[in-house]
Design a protein around this motif. Structure first.
Motif, mmCIF file in Angstrom:
data_model
loop_
_atom_site.group_PDB
_atom_site.id
_atom_site.type_symbol
_atom_site.label_atom_id
_atom_site.label_comp_id
_atom_site.label_asym_id
_atom_site.label_seq_id
_atom_site.Cartn_x
_atom_site.Cartn_y
_atom_site.Cartn_z
ATOM 1 N N ILE A 265 -12.123 4.185 -6.262
ATOM 2 C CA ILE A 265 -10.690 2.945 -7.564
ATOM 3 C C ILE A 265 -10.588 4.709 -8.591
ATOM 4 O O ILE A 265 -9.056 4.480 -9.045
ATOM 5 C CB ILE A 265 -12.144 3.414 -7.998
ATOM 6 C CG1 ILE A 265 -13.142 2.144 -8.113
ATOM 7 C CG2 ILE A 265 -11.692 2.993 -9.731
ATOM 8 C CD1 ILE A 265 -13.629 1.006 -9.086
ATOM 9 N N ALA A 266 -10.651 6.017 -8.364
ATOM 10 C CA ALA A 266 -10.108 6.697 -8.648
ATOM 11 C C ALA A 266 -8.620 7.370 -8.152
ATOM 12 O O ALA A 266 -7.863 7.259 -8.665
ATOM 13 C CB ALA A 266 -11.008 8.444 -8.734
ATOM 14 N N THR A 267 -8.564 7.334 -6.777
ATOM 15 C CA THR A 267 -7.530 6.660 -5.728
ATOM 16 C C THR A 267 -6.360 5.811 -6.405
ATOM 17 O O THR A 267 -5.152 6.741 -6.628
ATOM 18 C CB THR A 267 -7.646 7.403 -4.654
ATOM 19 O OG1 THR A 267 -9.055 7.915 -4.287
ATOM 20 C CG2 THR A 267 -6.780 7.812 -3.597
ATOM 21 N N ALA A 280 -17.377 -4.208 -1.699
ATOM 22 C CA ALA A 280 -18.511 -4.179 -2.749
ATOM 23 C C ALA A 280 -17.715 -4.530 -3.902
ATOM 24 O O ALA A 280 -17.436 -5.503 -4.313
ATOM 25 C CB ALA A 280 -20.072 -4.158 -2.267
ATOM 26 N N ASP A 281 -17.353 -3.376 -4.137
ATOM 27 C CA ASP A 281 -16.425 -3.282 -5.112
ATOM 28 C C ASP A 281 -15.240 -4.303 -5.378
ATOM 29 O O ASP A 281 -15.286 -4.404 -6.585
ATOM 30 C CB ASP A 281 -16.546 -1.635 -5.646
ATOM 31 C CG ASP A 281 -17.364 -0.711 -5.888
ATOM 32 O OD1 ASP A 281 -18.669 -1.811 -6.206
ATOM 33 O OD2 ASP A 281 -17.837 -0.183 -5.840
ATOM 34 N N ALA A 284 -16.379 -7.399 -6.892
ATOM 35 C CA ALA A 284 -16.932 -7.453 -7.799
ATOM 36 C C ALA A 284 -15.698 -7.620 -8.824
ATOM 37 O O ALA A 284 -15.678 -8.263 -9.549
ATOM 38 C CB ALA A 284 -17.910 -6.442 -7.720
ATOM 39 N N MET A 285 -14.609 -6.476 -8.204
ATOM 40 C CA MET A 285 -13.862 -6.971 -9.474
ATOM 41 C C MET A 285 -12.553 -7.905 -9.511
ATOM 42 O O MET A 285 -12.539 -8.546 -10.517
ATOM 43 C CB MET A 285 -12.984 -5.386 -8.677
ATOM 44 C CG MET A 285 -13.512 -3.725 -9.317
ATOM 45 S SD MET A 285 -13.434 -3.657 -10.754
ATOM 46 C CE MET A 285 -11.638 -2.775 -11.153
ATOM 47 N N ARG A 286 -11.979 -8.776 -8.022
ATOM 48 C CA ARG A 286 -11.523 -9.617 -7.537
ATOM 49 C C ARG A 286 -12.399 -10.799 -8.678
ATOM 50 O O ARG A 286 -12.101 -11.752 -9.565
ATOM 51 C CB ARG A 286 -11.379 -9.717 -6.666
ATOM 52 C CG ARG A 286 -11.511 -11.382 -6.681
ATOM 53 C CD ARG A 286 -10.973 -11.689 -4.832
ATOM 54 N NE ARG A 286 -12.763 -12.295 -4.244
ATOM 55 C CZ ARG A 286 -13.176 -12.372 -3.231
ATOM 56 N NH1 ARG A 286 -12.011 -12.487 -2.152
ATOM 57 N NH2 ARG A 286 -14.216 -12.768 -2.542
ATOM 58 N N ALA A 515 -18.360 -4.921 -13.767
ATOM 59 C CA ALA A 515 -17.666 -5.834 -12.945
ATOM 60 C C ALA A 515 -18.719 -6.151 -12.023
ATOM 61 O O ALA A 515 -18.784 -7.485 -11.805
ATOM 62 C CB ALA A 515 -16.212 -5.586 -12.155
ATOM 63 N N HIS A 516 -19.494 -5.286 -11.567
ATOM 64 C CA HIS A 516 -20.583 -5.915 -10.730
ATOM 65 C C HIS A 516 -21.521 -6.755 -11.772
ATOM 66 O O HIS A 516 -21.852 -8.677 -11.243
ATOM 67 C CB HIS A 516 -21.912 -5.071 -10.391
ATOM 68 C CG HIS A 516 -21.072 -4.384 -9.016
ATOM 69 N ND1 HIS A 516 -21.515 -5.171 -7.498
ATOM 70 C CD2 HIS A 516 -20.612 -3.189 -9.152
ATOM 71 C CE1 HIS A 516 -20.405 -4.660 -6.597
ATOM 72 N NE2 HIS A 516 -19.912 -3.354 -7.498
ATOM 73 N N TRP A 517 -22.372 -6.489 -12.751
ATOM 74 C CA TRP A 517 -22.362 -7.623 -13.769
ATOM 75 C C TRP A 517 -22.155 -8.743 -14.283
ATOM 76 O O TRP A 517 -22.545 -9.998 -14.376
ATOM 77 C CB TRP A 517 -22.755 -6.703 -15.121
ATOM 78 C CG TRP A 517 -24.048 -7.764 -15.717
ATOM 79 C CD1 TRP A 517 -25.253 -7.423 -15.880
ATOM 80 C CD2 TRP A 517 -23.822 -8.531 -17.537
ATOM 81 N NE1 TRP A 517 -26.117 -8.272 -16.690
ATOM 82 C CE2 TRP A 517 -24.614 -9.193 -17.843
ATOM 83 C CE3 TRP A 517 -22.100 -9.245 -18.067
ATOM 84 C CZ2 TRP A 517 -24.901 -9.832 -18.795
ATOM 85 C CZ3 TRP A 517 -22.516 -9.733 -18.713
ATOM 86 C CH2 TRP A 517 -24.225 -10.006 -19.302
ATOM 87 N N PHE A 518 -20.732 -8.594 -14.217
ATOM 88 C CA PHE A 518 -19.801 -10.418 -14.649
ATOM 89 C C PHE A 518 -19.757 -11.134 -13.238
ATOM 90 O O PHE A 518 -19.390 -12.231 -14.067
ATOM 91 C CB PHE A 518 -18.882 -10.083 -15.317
ATOM 92 C CG PHE A 518 -18.405 -9.537 -16.787
ATOM 93 C CD1 PHE A 518 -18.491 -10.802 -17.771
ATOM 94 C CD2 PHE A 518 -18.661 -8.588 -17.261
ATOM 95 C CE1 PHE A 518 -18.987 -10.418 -19.235
ATOM 96 C CE2 PHE A 518 -18.396 -8.342 -18.971
ATOM 97 C CZ PHE A 518 -18.484 -8.920 -19.730
#
Length: 742
Positions: A265-267, A280-281, A284-286, A515-518
């Motif tokens: 994500i930082a990059t 997984a991230d 979740a973001m999508r 993101a994961h919670w929503f």
């Protein structure tokens, strides 16, 4: 008068009726003038901004070129628009009574012509004819672009090379397995590799992603993968290599400081490289509606430009000498523009980033001139700039979602109720903050509602809680994560960035946790099958009317927007899906709750396409598990009961020889026959046959059994350059009984 009365009295009843009709008070011209007068009054009294509608007319010409199938249709569209323009300038009767209408006819028609010609010209200039067939060999090429994708354990190269067969110069996209290829290869290097190249793939199914069209406008003639190591034949020390080295060094430095788990994500925020984001991230973001944060676009470029502009303005204002001799807003805008251009180059200069940079530069220009920074006119200018450079982007989700979001933002913020609600007033700080938060939530909700049908149409899924997630995630990303990353990189010059890196880790963890919670909330994701194009057009037309008009008249667009969105939401999934090569078949059980597939492809591209187009989430089942299915190594016979009728399907799954008489008898008992190989003419089902020959012409197909409707990929492609069906082979004679069908 007496003679006239005598004439009428002596005339026959038929002649008298004709005379009465000749002197009737309402004529055809009068009937036509009434709606024209109504339109003229509406245009003259609407008080609208014409600039955005000019951009809409230009975009309509572009869309018409994509929608119309043949060159004759494009010429017919241009001729029709030209006739409309001529009607607008022609001195027809009472023309002077309709100045606004005439002006609208001329300008809209000419801009539609300009849009159609622009995309036609770009297609002719940049479009590259794909290679005819797959090629395996050893190739020598020059590196044009490097896209590291560590999360997928591969890197992607854009190469320039000579086609082995014809010797023409082509551009190809190659996936290279493994990691850290970017540490060995740089832009402008000459490399040699062994690989397999294929023509860019058309949509697998109707409504699926069209890589062939994307490759056409990117000038890519082939794609494939390497089958071994990439050897550098000649290194280059040009500017491209220096920029590539800088981007790679930044990515490696971020990964070393923040760890692989958060480095993706930082990059992505710093260099635009999304290849390191964990699956997984990313999912979740999508599903939470935050995927736009992972792509360097308007939010990120705007944050960088805005921060540099404000900081420069404050710093320059500290000097009285500069404040008295310079126009500080102009100087700060120039510094912000340089920062925006530098960030765009650093992040890879992809089309969405360049588009966002252009928009930011226009905003800076407006601030320098003392104009309103965010307005419909500014949005129209930005859209014109993008459409002139990349007209094909009009049909893509990136263009539609970015400009749709800004249009919704401007429409809400400039509406009379919003202005009244946000007017300054004497109140406590807490009340002021709460009012701004309420306005932020309302704006996010409107933007989310505006973008949800677009996401459903293109991606067949959308996050329900996107508005709520963005209310917290956007400020966190804009005002916390990105400043911390920038500050840490700056302080690392003197070796003091450690504390900020730790804070950046905490902020990124918080972002992914949101993101994961929503994404894990009940009914967080809406999944729908592919919708109809006309429904999407109705929604867009209604949304444009809502956003571009002002006053009560804008609400006339709401029924159309709701109608289009409703039709998309109620889209009926197809009963049968067949890929363009016939190898992948999906059957949806009655009720649309489960998908059965012919082959178990794991989590591959084919499986994902079948599930997306069917609007199904969950693991698909094998076709042999269909209730009542009869399968052997060569064929599967299944029965689908739809609207009281039993449809018998025969689907091939093997490559063994089959006696032709037995095959012909099985075809005769079936309504639909599907095969990935050639079937003899003796195989004649009751309704439809899809074999290797027919699928090479139609591409993937979708069947709706209740309506007996067949939809093919070819129907949506027309005769555009990126769609090249396989040449129709000569008809083979029917084989004698006893021979096998191959």
């Amino acid at each position: 008068m007496g003679n006239l009365g005598a004439t009428v009295e002596n005339a026959s009843p038929r002649e008298a009726g004709a005379a009465a009709l000749q002197h009737r008070p309402w004529t055809g011209g009068g009937d036509l003038s009434r709606p024209l007068e109504a339109i003229e009054r509406f245009l003259s009294g609407a008080g609208f901004d014409r600039g955005p509608w000019l951009a809409v007319a230009f975009a309509a010409g572009i869309v018409a070129w994509f929608a119309l199938p043949t060159k004759a249709d494009w010429i017919g569209f241009l001729a029709a628009c030209a006739i409309v323009a001529v009607c607008g300038v022609a001195p027809w009767k009472s023309a002077r009574n309709y100045p606004y209408l005439r002006q609208a006819l001329v300008v809209i028609a000419l801009l539609a012509i300009a849009g159609c010609l622009t995309v036609w010209a770009r297609s002719s200039i940049v479009g590259e004819v794909p290679i005819e067939r797959p090629i395996v060999g050893t190739f020598t090429a020059k590196v044009l672009q490097i896209e590291p994708q560590p999360a997928l354990e591969r890197d992607r190269l854009i190469l320039s090379m000579r086609e082995p067969v014809t010797g023409r110069a082509i551009k190809v996209r190659v996936n290279v397995p493994g990691r850290n290829l970017a540490g060995k290869v740089a832009i402008d290097d000459v490399v040699r590799f062994k690989g397999r190249l294929m023509p860019p793939a058309p949509p697998m199914l109707p409504g699926a992603y069209n890589f062939a069209r994307t490759a056409w406008f990117s000038g890519i003639a082939a794609s494939g993968s390497s089958l071994g190591e990439i050897a550098v034949v000649k290194q280059s020390g040009g500017g491209g290599r220096k920029l590539s080295d800088m981007r790679r060094a930044l990515a490696n430095h971020i990964r070393a400081q923040i760890g692989d788990e958060r480095a993706g994500i930082a990059t992505a925020l710093v260099t635009g490289d999304r290849g390191g984001i964990m699956d997984a991230d990313a999912e979740a973001m999508r599903d939470s509606g935050l995927a736009h944060l992972l792509s360097v676009s308007g939010l990120h470029v705007g944050a960088v430009v805005g921060a540099v502009y404000v900081l420069s303005l404050r710093v320059l204002a500290l000097s009285t000498w500069l404040a008295l001799r310079l126009r500080l807003p102009v100087a700060a805008a120039g510094i912000g523009a340089l920062a925006g251009v530098g960030y765009t180059l650093l992040s890879g200069s992809e089309v969405p980033t360049v588009r966002s940079c252009l928009g930011a530069l226009l905003v800076l220009a407006a601030l320098s001139l003392g104009r309103e920074a965010l307005s419909l006119r500014m949005l129209a200018v930005a859209a014109f700039c993008v459409m002139l450079l990349w007209p094909e982007s009009v049909t893509g989700p990136s263009f539609q979602m970015s400009f749709g979001a800004v249009l919704a933002l401007v429409a809400v913020s400039t509406s009379a109720p919003a202005k009244n609600f946000m007017q300054p007033r004497d109140e406590f700080l807490v009340a002021r903050v709460m009012r701004h938060l309420a306005m932020l939530l309302l704006t996010g909700l409107v933007i989310d509602l505006a973008l949800m049908p677009i996401g459903l149409f293109h991606f067949h899924r959308a996050g329900i809680y996107g508005a709520l997630a963005n209310v917290t995630a956007i400020p966190l990303t804009t005002f916390v994560v990105m400043p911390l990353l920038a500050g840490a990189l700056l302080l690392d010059v003197v070796g003091a960035g450690g504390p900020l890196w730790w804070l950046a880790q905490v902020a990124i963890d918080l972002l992914t946790a949101i993101a994961h919670w929503f994404a894990s909330r009940p009914a967080a994701v809406t999944i729908l099958p592919a919708g109809q194009n006309y429904a999407f057009v109705v929604f867009v037309a209604g949304g444009l009317w809502l956003g571009l008009w002002s006053g009560k008249v804008r609400w006339l667009g709401l029924p159309f927007a709701l109608l289009g969105a409703g039709i998309l939401a109620l889209a009926e999934p197809p009963d049968v899906l067949v890929s363009g090569d016939g190898r992948h078949v999906g059957l949806l059980e009655p009720g649309g709750k489960r998908l059965f597939v012919l082959r178990n492809g794991g989590e591959g591209y084919a499986r994902d396409n079948l599930m997306e187009l069917a609007g199904i989430e969950g693991e698909p089942a094998l076709l042999k598990e269909w209730p009542g299915a009869r399968c052997n190594p060569d064929f599967c016979a299944v029965v689908i009961v739809k609207t009281g009728r039993a449809w018998r399907l025969l689907i091939s799954q093997g490559r063994n020889g089959v006696p032709e008489r037995a095959l012909a008898a099985a075809c005769d008992r079936s309504d639909i026959v599907i095969s990935d190989r050639w079937l003899p003419r003796s195989c004649v089902p009751r309704w439809f046959k899809a074999d290797r020959n027919s699928l090479s012409q139609t591409g993937g197909i979708a069947l709706n059994l209740a309506r007996q409707e067949l939809t093919t990929v070819a129907q949506s492609q027309g005769n555009h350059g990126w769609w090249r069906p396989a040449p129709q082979p000569l008809k083979r004679p029917a084989r004698p009984p006893g021979l096998s069908a191959q």
